[in-house]
Design a protein around this motif. Sequence first.
Motif, PDB file in Angstrom:
ATOM      1  N   VAL A 373       0.833  -1.205   0.000  1.00 20.60           N
ATOM      2  CA  VAL A 373       0.000   0.000   0.000  1.00 20.60           C
ATOM      3  C   VAL A 373       0.866   1.253   0.000  1.00 20.60           C
ATOM      4  O   VAL A 373       2.056   1.225   0.324  1.00 20.60           O
ATOM      5  CB  VAL A 373      -0.944   0.022   1.237  1.00 20.60           C
ATOM      6  CG1 VAL A 373      -1.889  -1.152   1.214  1.00 20.60           C
ATOM      7  CG2 VAL A 373      -0.142   0.048   2.532  1.00 20.60           C
ATOM      8  N   GLN A 375       0.819   4.949   1.878  1.00 19.97           N
ATOM      9  CA  GLN A 375       0.274   5.547   3.087  1.00 19.97           C
ATOM     10  C   GLN A 375       0.371   7.065   3.030  1.00 19.97           C
ATOM     11  O   GLN A 375       1.440   7.613   2.727  1.00 19.97           O
ATOM     12  CB  GLN A 375       1.017   5.027   4.318  1.00 19.97           C
ATOM     13  CG  GLN A 375       0.892   3.524   4.524  1.00 19.97           C
ATOM     14  CD  GLN A 375       1.730   3.023   5.676  1.00 19.97           C
ATOM     15  OE1 GLN A 375       2.795   3.590   5.972  1.00 19.97           O
ATOM     16  NE2 GLN A 375       1.272   1.959   6.340  1.00 19.97           N
ATOM     17  N   GLY A 431      -9.511   1.623  -0.587  1.00 17.11           N
ATOM     18  CA  GLY A 431      -8.598   2.001   0.490  1.00 17.11           C
ATOM     19  C   GLY A 431      -9.302   2.040   1.829  1.00 17.11           C
ATOM     20  O   GLY A 431     -10.473   1.673   1.946  1.00 17.11           O
ATOM     21  N   GLU A 448      -4.721   4.672   3.594  1.00 19.15           N
ATOM     22  CA  GLU A 448      -3.954   3.619   2.908  1.00 19.15           C
ATOM     23  C   GLU A 448      -4.665   3.248   1.617  1.00 19.15           C
ATOM     24  O   GLU A 448      -5.873   2.979   1.597  1.00 19.15           O
ATOM     25  CB  GLU A 448      -3.816   2.389   3.800  1.00 19.15           C
ATOM     26  CG  GLU A 448      -2.990   2.632   5.057  1.00 19.15           C
ATOM     27  CD  GLU A 448      -2.880   1.392   5.925  1.00 19.15           C
ATOM     28  OE1 GLU A 448      -1.755   0.907   6.123  1.00 19.15           O
ATOM     29  OE2 GLU A 448      -3.943   0.930   6.399  1.00 19.15           O
ATOM     30  N   LEU A 449      -3.899   3.211   0.516  1.00 19.55           N
ATOM     31  CA  LEU A 449      -4.429   2.874  -0.800  1.00 19.55           C
ATOM     32  C   LEU A 449      -3.546   1.814  -1.439  1.00 19.55           C
ATOM     33  O   LEU A 449      -2.320   1.825  -1.250  1.00 19.55           O
ATOM     34  CB  LEU A 449      -4.458   4.114  -1.702  1.00 19.55           C
ATOM     35  CG  LEU A 449      -5.380   5.264  -1.232  1.00 19.55           C
ATOM     36  CD1 LEU A 449      -5.028   6.547  -1.968  1.00 19.55           C
ATOM     37  CD2 LEU A 449      -6.846   4.898  -1.472  1.00 19.55           C
TER      38      LEU A 449
END
Length: 452
Positions: A373, A375, A431, A448-449
């Motif tokens: 991820v 952030q 996310g 987060e993605l």
Amino acid sequence: MNAERTGALPATAPRGSLAWRLGLLLGGIVLVVLLVIGIVVNRVVSSGYQSVLAAQQQERLQTAADALVDAISRPAPAARVRAQVQRLAVSLGGVVTVLGPNGRVIVAAGRQPTGDMATLDAPIVSDGQQLGTLHADLPAGVADQGFLRLFNLTLVGAGLLSLIGIVALALYGTNRLTRPLRSVVDAAHRLGSGDLSARARGGTDGESAELAEAFNLMADRLERSESLRRRAASDMAHDLATPATVLESQLQAMIDGVVPADREQLEAARSAAGALGSVIGQMGELATAESAPLQRRLELVDLRGLLDELTRSLEGLARERSVAVIVDHSEAAAVSVDRDQLARALRNVVTNAIQHSPSGRSVRLSLATTPAVVQIRVKDEGAGISPEDLPHVFDRFYRADRARSPEENGDRRGSGIGLTIARELVAANDGRISVEQTGSSGTTFLVELPRA
């Protein structure tokens, strides 16, 4: 229509009790099992009894044959043995025939049986020499019907008593097992009728306890949601009424000539109209955010450029609050998201951080990456979020009493949906957003993605 007005559960067609249905189902299964067992037992007993009966008849016939040795060994045996054979035939219920060594019929007595017959033969032997054969044609199974009839009646009676007992025990057991379900149904009816305090009690088994727990969690959320809805309705009414009243008063004063319709008064009216439009706009934003998954258009987004654009768009608010917005994007990061949706989500989070940072402090935005991820951290230097408010920061219309109350400098309260909108938009792009840490030194929100 009536059910919707009163909040009651809609009427449904009557259904049979689950306890009765389970009890009858179990009774039906037991009945089938008893029938199968009864048929098998009947066949086994009947076959065994036939074998025993045949052996007895054979033994009896052999005894009669041994008794005929003396009579048949003398001249003209027919007259001598006829009476004995006649009695034997009547006793056995069939035809008894005495055959000579060459198979010739010496004596025959009795009545030919109808239906299935059993044939028995007993040799007439004297000093090792066979003098003839005692032959009998007997009705098969006639002699045992009384016994089998009694046996079958006993079997059926025992089966019926067993069935009644098992069904009664099954009904008692299923009634106890389904009692927790009735508790959940009763609580659901009360909840549907408007009693938000209704809760269910599970049984000792894990399934009903889990069902009751799930229902109670749902009821807790519904009660909290209803409380928030009422609170939000009151707050939104206040937020809409205040600028609307100011705008109406300002315009009425200008119409009545109490105040001049100059630039200053028009600017005050415009400000009140803007506040009114802001509240309405946020409500529209929430509706749009909830349908974001259906509207997103994915593209590869460079987060460093996005954060720079976001910082420039919030310069006015930051300057008004005397808060510095610092961006640390030493790491390059790209994600596949809807650019507009992510920008709106981050704008709400950063705006919230600016509004809750004291004058002269700063809000820091930073990027970091992991193998899975990207952030994004937004850290303010405010007073932090209280423990009782922390679980609800993303609930719609929720306003922490201290964090959301009017401040001394006259700031208007937030609507309580900014972070809710951010959560919906981030979730729409696969996310998640959370409060990473909070305390007297400030609060950090973590977005987060998935990495592109």
